[in-house]
Design a protein around this motif. Sequence first.
Motif, short mmCIF file in Angstrom:
data_model
loop_
_atom_site.label_atom_id
_atom_site.label_comp_id
_atom_site.label_asym_id
_atom_site.label_seq_id
_atom_site.Cartn_x
_atom_site.Cartn_y
_atom_site.Cartn_z
N ILE A 1 0.83 -1.21 0.00
CA ILE A 1 0.00 0.00 0.00
C ILE A 1 0.86 1.26 0.00
O ILE A 1 0.64 2.20 -0.79
CB ILE A 1 -0.95 -0.03 1.21
N GLY A 2 1.87 1.32 0.89
CA GLY A 2 2.70 2.51 0.96
C GLY A 2 3.53 2.71 -0.29
O GLY A 2 3.64 3.84 -0.80
N GLY A 3 4.10 1.63 -0.82
CA GLY A 3 4.90 1.75 -2.03
C GLY A 3 4.09 2.21 -3.23
O GLY A 3 4.55 3.03 -4.03
N LEU A 4 2.87 1.69 -3.37
CA LEU A 4 2.02 2.09 -4.48
C LEU A 4 1.57 3.54 -4.35
O LEU A 4 1.52 4.28 -5.34
CB LEU A 4 0.80 1.18 -4.56
N ALA A 5 1.24 3.97 -3.13
CA ALA A 5 0.84 5.37 -2.92
C ALA A 5 2.00 6.30 -3.27
O ALA A 5 1.80 7.35 -3.91
CB ALA A 5 0.40 5.58 -1.48
N LEU A 6 3.20 5.94 -2.86
CA LEU A 6 4.36 6.76 -3.20
C LEU A 6 4.58 6.80 -4.71
O LEU A 6 4.83 7.87 -5.27
CB LEU A 6 5.61 6.21 -2.51
N ALA A 7 4.46 5.65 -5.36
CA ALA A 7 4.64 5.62 -6.82
C ALA A 7 3.63 6.52 -7.52
O ALA A 7 3.97 7.25 -8.45
CB ALA A 7 4.50 4.18 -7.32
N GLN A 8 2.38 6.50 -7.07
CA GLN A 8 1.36 7.35 -7.68
C GLN A 8 1.68 8.82 -7.45
O GLN A 8 1.54 9.65 -8.38
CB GLN A 8 -0.02 7.01 -7.10
N GLY A 9 2.10 9.17 -6.25
CA GLY A 9 2.42 10.56 -5.96
C GLY A 9 3.59 11.06 -6.77
O GLY A 9 3.57 12.20 -7.28
N LEU A 10 4.62 10.24 -6.93
CA LEU A 10 5.79 10.65 -7.70
C LEU A 10 5.47 10.74 -9.18
O LEU A 10 5.90 11.68 -9.87
CB LEU A 10 6.94 9.67 -7.46
N LEU A 11 4.73 9.77 -9.69
CA LEU A 11 4.35 9.79 -11.10
C LEU A 11 3.51 11.02 -11.42
O LEU A 11 3.69 11.68 -12.45
CB LEU A 11 3.59 8.51 -11.45
N LYS A 12 2.60 11.35 -10.50
CA LYS A 12 1.76 12.54 -10.65
C LYS A 12 2.61 13.81 -10.73
O LYS A 12 2.28 14.77 -11.45
CB LYS A 12 0.79 12.62 -9.47
N ALA A 13 3.73 13.81 -10.00
CA ALA A 13 4.62 14.98 -9.98
C ALA A 13 5.63 14.97 -11.12
O ALA A 13 6.46 15.89 -11.22
CB ALA A 13 5.35 15.04 -8.64
N GLY A 14 5.60 13.95 -11.97
CA GLY A 14 6.51 13.90 -13.11
C GLY A 14 7.85 13.26 -12.82
O GLY A 14 8.79 13.41 -13.60
N VAL A 15 7.95 12.53 -11.72
CA VAL A 15 9.21 11.87 -11.35
C VAL A 15 9.27 10.49 -11.98
O VAL A 15 8.27 9.74 -11.96
CB VAL A 15 9.34 11.75 -9.81
N GLU A 16 10.41 10.11 -12.51
CA GLU A 16 10.59 8.75 -13.02
C GLU A 16 10.65 7.78 -11.84
O GLU A 16 11.45 7.97 -10.91
CB GLU A 16 11.88 8.65 -13.83
N VAL A 17 9.81 6.78 -11.86
CA VAL A 17 9.72 5.86 -10.73
C VAL A 17 9.56 4.44 -11.24
O VAL A 17 8.94 4.20 -12.28
CB VAL A 17 8.55 6.26 -9.79
N ARG A 18 10.11 3.52 -10.50
CA ARG A 18 10.01 2.10 -10.82
C ARG A 18 9.78 1.34 -9.52
O ARG A 18 10.44 1.59 -8.51
CB ARG A 18 11.29 1.62 -11.48
N VAL A 19 8.80 0.43 -9.52
CA VAL A 19 8.47 -0.38 -8.35
C VAL A 19 8.90 -1.81 -8.61
O VAL A 19 8.53 -2.40 -9.64
CB VAL A 19 6.96 -0.33 -8.03
N TYR A 20 9.64 -2.38 -7.67
CA TYR A 20 10.11 -3.76 -7.79
C TYR A 20 9.45 -4.61 -6.70
O TYR A 20 9.63 -4.36 -5.51
CB TYR A 20 11.63 -3.80 -7.65
N GLU A 21 8.68 -5.60 -7.14
CA GLU A 21 7.91 -6.44 -6.22
C GLU A 21 8.37 -7.90 -6.35
O GLU A 21 8.45 -8.43 -7.46
CB GLU A 21 6.42 -6.33 -6.53
N ARG A 22 8.66 -8.51 -5.21
CA ARG A 22 9.19 -9.88 -5.25
C ARG A 22 8.14 -10.91 -5.66
O ARG A 22 8.47 -11.95 -6.23
CB ARG A 22 9.77 -10.26 -3.90
N ASP A 23 6.86 -10.66 -5.35
CA ASP A 23 5.81 -11.61 -5.72
C ASP A 23 5.63 -11.65 -7.24
O ASP A 23 5.82 -10.64 -7.91
CB ASP A 23 4.48 -11.23 -5.07
N PRO A 24 5.22 -12.80 -7.77
CA PRO A 24 5.08 -12.90 -9.22
C PRO A 24 3.85 -12.19 -9.78
O PRO A 24 3.76 -11.97 -10.98
CB PRO A 24 5.00 -14.41 -9.46
N SER A 25 2.88 -11.85 -8.92
CA SER A 25 1.67 -11.18 -9.38
C SER A 25 1.04 -10.45 -8.21
O SER A 25 1.37 -10.73 -7.05
CB SER A 25 0.66 -12.19 -9.96
#
Length: 381
Positions: free
Chosen positions: A20-44
């Motif tokens: 939840i926290g990682g996704l919220a941060l990714a949305q906030g950064l993307l909204k601000a125009g920041v290049e962001v990448r999320v790496y998740e260990r689970d396959p789905s």
Amino acid sequence: MTKFTDGVIEMKVAIAGAGIGGLALAQGLLKAGVEVRVYERDPSPSFRRQGYRIHIGPVGEQALAAVLPEVVRRRVIETATHPGDLVAGFDPQLNQLSERTFPIGGPDSITSVDRYAFRRAMMTGLDEVIAFGKEFASCGVVGDGVEIRFADGTTEVADVLVGADGVGSRVRAQLLPSFVVHDSGIRCIYGKIPLADAVRAVAPTAFLRGFCFVNEGVGAGMAFAPVLFRTPPAEYGDYLMAVMTGTAEQLGHCDDELFAMSPSELWGLVGKQVADWHPAIRSLVDSADASAAFAIALRTCTSVLPWPDGPVVLLGDAVHPMLPSAGAGANTALWDAARLTSALTGATTLASYREEMLAHGMAAVTESLENGKRMFDLRIE
């Protein structure tokens, strides 16, 4: 740390963990125009069972409003649950012991969510941002940034790495090797009771209004909470979340036995625990989807520690794991995400984020511990 070129933020942020926290941060950064990448260990996104219903309070709502693009916020609202107005306690024969009521929010309120539906809604627009099956192994500072090494042997370089990888955070283990996560001794068996007409007919009215806890003061207890969707996911509809809580002794099984059980065996254990409880509770337990049961151990920290200066920072359960007894875990992670978004986009600084987070996170951990001690007679100091 924030880099600007002609008023545009020039920075790459890597996030370890698509919770939840990682996704919220990714949305906030993307909204601000920041290049962001999320790496998740689970396959789905549906691989791991972590829980069902999540309480969202004013802190969480404010953070979501701050970081989410409007299209994502609308999707979260659409897939949230109808708000409840009750928190109540009962003994095993359904004699009411306590009751608190709350005003019901408006049509856009987000007071509780289904974890799976919420995460899927939070992933709206992130298809090109999230990389699944990427297990963090280690990291090291390179120049002004950080090299991230994954278990599959690949590497990535970013200006900032955010450890949002949960209670067992590997990022934290490298950054703060002395950090201690305590086992509370409490085990939870989660289950889902689909709300068919026959189930609604037998369910106590309070169980469909809000969060209800059943306990006789000693022994295992059980919580029930409704998940009544505004727009249900394709996979399932309305249900009651049901959670049995207790120590290994109260549940009658050591960890090796408990965590080796199949879902149906776990739910059979719940059935045995409530065998002499009120018939309505027994009927609800009998109506559950036994294949949906799973067990978890509740863990917590007692101190929230500052990490060293540098391009690696922490967020959510990675830095302040806490018990669910104050309903604050998800809300605190969302608060972190909003504050860290501000820091990474130049409105504040990473140092101020760390300082604010330490105070806010410690307050939430302390409240959760105090509530846990009253609810479960814990001996964590």
